[in-house]
Motif scaffolding. Structure first.
Motif, PDB file in Angstrom:
ATOM      1  N   THR A   6     -10.308   2.950   2.259  1.00 31.91           N
ATOM      2  CA  THR A   6     -11.463   2.668   3.119  1.00 31.91           C
ATOM      3  C   THR A   6     -13.090   3.709   3.086  1.00 31.91           C
ATOM      4  O   THR A   6     -12.928   3.968   2.518  1.00 31.91           O
ATOM      5  CB  THR A   6     -11.263   3.117   4.748  1.00 31.91           C
ATOM      6  OG1 THR A   6     -11.399   4.830   5.177  1.00 31.91           O
ATOM      7  CG2 THR A   6     -10.042   3.040   5.310  1.00 31.91           C
ATOM      8  N   VAL A   9     -16.080   3.985   6.950  1.00 34.55           N
ATOM      9  CA  VAL A   9     -15.238   2.487   8.457  1.00 34.55           C
ATOM     10  C   VAL A   9     -14.580   3.901   9.652  1.00 34.55           C
ATOM     11  O   VAL A   9     -15.038   4.968  10.022  1.00 34.55           O
ATOM     12  CB  VAL A   9     -13.840   2.952   8.615  1.00 34.55           C
ATOM     13  CG1 VAL A   9     -13.269   2.109   9.706  1.00 34.55           C
ATOM     14  CG2 VAL A   9     -13.252   1.580   7.127  1.00 34.55           C
ATOM     15  N   ILE A  11     -14.002   3.062  14.267  1.00 37.71           N
ATOM     16  CA  ILE A  11     -13.140   2.624  14.876  1.00 37.71           C
ATOM     17  C   ILE A  11     -14.036   3.595  16.249  1.00 37.71           C
ATOM     18  O   ILE A  11     -13.778   4.622  16.349  1.00 37.71           O
ATOM     19  CB  ILE A  11     -11.433   2.985  14.840  1.00 37.71           C
ATOM     20  CG1 ILE A  11     -12.101   2.526  12.932  1.00 37.71           C
ATOM     21  CG2 ILE A  11     -10.951   2.088  15.095  1.00 37.71           C
ATOM     22  CD1 ILE A  11     -10.441   3.048  12.112  1.00 37.71           C
ATOM     23  N   GLU A  21     -17.067   7.101  10.355  1.00 33.10           N
ATOM     24  CA  GLU A  21     -18.021   6.460   8.742  1.00 33.10           C
ATOM     25  C   GLU A  21     -16.577   7.744   7.791  1.00 33.10           C
ATOM     26  O   GLU A  21     -17.371   8.213   7.251  1.00 33.10           O
ATOM     27  CB  GLU A  21     -19.166   6.800   8.713  1.00 33.10           C
ATOM     28  CG  GLU A  21     -20.192   6.346   9.414  1.00 33.10           C
ATOM     29  CD  GLU A  21     -21.171   6.899   8.873  1.00 33.10           C
ATOM     30  OE1 GLU A  21     -21.968   8.249   8.364  1.00 33.10           O
ATOM     31  OE2 GLU A  21     -22.019   6.393  10.199  1.00 33.10           O
ATOM     32  N   SER A  23     -14.182   7.606   4.957  1.00 33.83           N
ATOM     33  CA  SER A  23     -13.404   6.897   3.651  1.00 33.83           C
ATOM     34  C   SER A  23     -12.289   8.056   3.221  1.00 33.83           C
ATOM     35  O   SER A  23     -12.588   9.066   2.653  1.00 33.83           O
ATOM     36  CB  SER A  23     -14.718   7.077   2.876  1.00 33.83           C
ATOM     37  OG  SER A  23     -15.589   6.393   3.112  1.00 33.83           O
ATOM     38  N   HIS A  55     -12.376  -2.875  13.330  1.00 32.79           N
ATOM     39  CA  HIS A  55     -13.338  -1.427  13.227  1.00 32.79           C
ATOM     40  C   HIS A  55     -14.751  -1.612  13.477  1.00 32.79           C
ATOM     41  O   HIS A  55     -15.228  -3.531  12.984  1.00 32.79           O
ATOM     42  CB  HIS A  55     -13.125  -1.122  11.746  1.00 32.79           C
ATOM     43  CG  HIS A  55     -13.329  -1.695  10.859  1.00 32.79           C
ATOM     44  ND1 HIS A  55     -12.106  -2.852  10.666  1.00 32.79           N
ATOM     45  CD2 HIS A  55     -14.087  -2.056  10.363  1.00 32.79           C
ATOM     46  CE1 HIS A  55     -12.499  -3.438   9.166  1.00 32.79           C
ATOM     47  NE2 HIS A  55     -13.982  -3.411   9.138  1.00 32.79           N
ATOM     48  N   SER A  57     -17.371  -0.382  12.381  1.00 31.97           N
ATOM     49  CA  SER A  57     -18.710  -0.733  10.869  1.00 31.97           C
ATOM     50  C   SER A  57     -17.347  -0.053  10.238  1.00 31.97           C
ATOM     51  O   SER A  57     -16.428   0.313   9.660  1.00 31.97           O
ATOM     52  CB  SER A  57     -19.571  -0.075  10.600  1.00 31.97           C
ATOM     53  OG  SER A  57     -19.562   1.455  11.217  1.00 31.97           O
ATOM     54  N   GLY A  58     -18.413  -0.440   8.345  1.00 29.00           N
ATOM     55  CA  GLY A  58     -17.463   0.010   7.019  1.00 29.00           C
ATOM     56  C   GLY A  58     -16.180  -1.504   7.148  1.00 29.00           C
ATOM     57  O   GLY A  58     -16.524  -2.863   7.315  1.00 29.00           O
ATOM     58  N   ALA A  59     -15.412  -0.903   5.825  1.00 27.31           N
ATOM     59  CA  ALA A  59     -14.311  -1.716   5.378  1.00 27.31           C
ATOM     60  C   ALA A  59     -13.260  -1.083   5.371  1.00 27.31           C
ATOM     61  O   ALA A  59     -13.082  -0.119   4.397  1.00 27.31           O
ATOM     62  CB  ALA A  59     -15.655  -2.666   4.072  1.00 27.31           C
ATOM     63  N   VAL A  60     -12.507  -2.175   5.233  1.00 27.53           N
ATOM     64  CA  VAL A  60     -10.521  -2.310   4.582  1.00 27.53           C
ATOM     65  C   VAL A  60     -10.304  -2.354   3.430  1.00 27.53           C
ATOM     66  O   VAL A  60     -10.264  -3.881   3.752  1.00 27.53           O
ATOM     67  CB  VAL A  60      -9.825  -1.621   6.258  1.00 27.53           C
ATOM     68  CG1 VAL A  60      -8.592  -1.624   5.145  1.00 27.53           C
ATOM     69  CG2 VAL A  60     -10.767  -0.807   7.211  1.00 27.53           C
ATOM     70  N   ASN A  66     -11.565  -7.035   1.298  1.00 25.79           N
ATOM     71  CA  ASN A  66     -11.730  -7.073   2.889  1.00 25.79           C
ATOM     72  C   ASN A  66     -10.633  -7.551   3.154  1.00 25.79           C
ATOM     73  O   ASN A  66     -10.793  -8.702   3.707  1.00 25.79           O
ATOM     74  CB  ASN A  66     -13.620  -7.687   3.038  1.00 25.79           C
ATOM     75  CG  ASN A  66     -13.772  -6.504   4.670  1.00 25.79           C
ATOM     76  OD1 ASN A  66     -12.702  -6.027   5.432  1.00 25.79           O
ATOM     77  ND2 ASN A  66     -15.093  -6.423   4.543  1.00 25.79           N
TER      78      ASN A  66
END
Length: 281
Positions: A6, A9, A11, A21, A23, A55, A57-60, A66
């Motif tokens: 991540t 991220v 949530i 945020e 990681s 989520h 923001s951010g990314a998995v 993604n």
């Protein structure tokens, strides 16, 4: 090697963020266990990584892609999840329940192919539930049912399996039975296992990698030696733990502990604040 991670991220539910945020990296072909107090975001993180919940923001990312943009069926061929409280299987036989794991591979009218039946029987064999194939799921013991749910996840033929508190509501013998099965799947088949556990000693015994969460943030991530120690457990759980060695695995284990109270707890909080601000020598 890391295939899944991540990147910053966050949530939440409504305006309240549970994970901020965050990681984290999940080592491939290892058993990763997430620990932390109730409400710290363990299950929320699992659900976001497996796209059960979105989520903010951010990314998995899995294999550099993604997951938010992945086709649902294609993603289900890569990762499977066993939730904390699986949906009721009332009226289903064991074989019927495990067949649901083949959903990502079905086309047209959803009829099972020869390959599907082979995958189902293989999953039942591996989990030691083949003798229950035609029995109602409701007629099984708690430990047997949990193995059947794991068989369903195995029938998906994914490299990565997520489990949210797989030992909940099981007695000690059945807890060990389930954890030993997951360890066997990891060691013999190279499955990447990611699970949430409450029992610190079970986490230390079976995990290769631990992630300790508190208030939606990582306090410490690493091997058992780095995470199961006095200082980390003090920060994460507010306990004064005595750490010993498991005589069978030689891994660290929590022998006993006391709650931090009053001045001790206040001092720990102050030290954490000063450490974060860098204003205390």
């Amino acid at each position: 090697m890391v295939r899944l991670y991540t990147n910053d991220v966050s949530i939440g539910y409504g305006e309240r963020f549970i994970v901020k945020e965050l990681s984290v990296s999940i080592p491939d072909h290892k058993i990763t266990t997430i620990i932390g107090p109730n409400g710290c975001g363990k299950s929320t993180l699992l659900k976001a990584i497996t796209r059960i919940i979105p989520h903010q923001s951010g990314a998995v990312l899995l294999d550099g892609e993604n997951i938010a943009k992945e086709n649902t069926k294609e993603l289900a061929k890569k990762m499977a999840i066993l939730p904390q409280t699986p949906e009721s299987a009332a009226g289903l036989t064991v074989g019927e329940l495990v067949s649901y794991g083949r959903f990502p591979y079905q086309k047209g009218f959803g009829r099972l192919s020869k390959k599907d039946y082979e995958a189902i029987d293989w999953a039942l064999e591996v989990t030691g539930t083949i003798d229950f194939k035609y029995r109602p799921v409701d007629a099984l013991s708690g430990g047997q049912r949990q193995r059947v749910w794991i068989a369903m996840a195995l029938a998906q033929e994914t490299d990565i399996i997520f489990l949210d508190e797989p030992t909940t509501y099981l007695d000690m013998a059945h807890q060990l039975e389930v954890l030993e099965l997951l360890q066997k799947l990891n060691r013999e088949q190279g499955r990447t296992i990611v699970m949430v556990l409450h029992d610190l000693n079970q986490a230390a015994r079976f995990a290769d990698y631990l992630i300790a969460l508190k208030d939606g943030e990582v306090v410490k991530a690493g091997n058992c030696e780095e995470v199961i120690n006095h200082e980390v457990l003090k920060k994460v759980f507010h306990i004064d733990a005595e750490i010993g060695r498991d005589p069978r695995t030689n891994k660290p284990m929590c022998v006993t502990y006391n709650l931090l109270r009053g001045e001790e707890k206040d001092e720990e909080a102050v030290n954490t604040l000063y450490a974060a601000s860098g204003t205390r020598n």
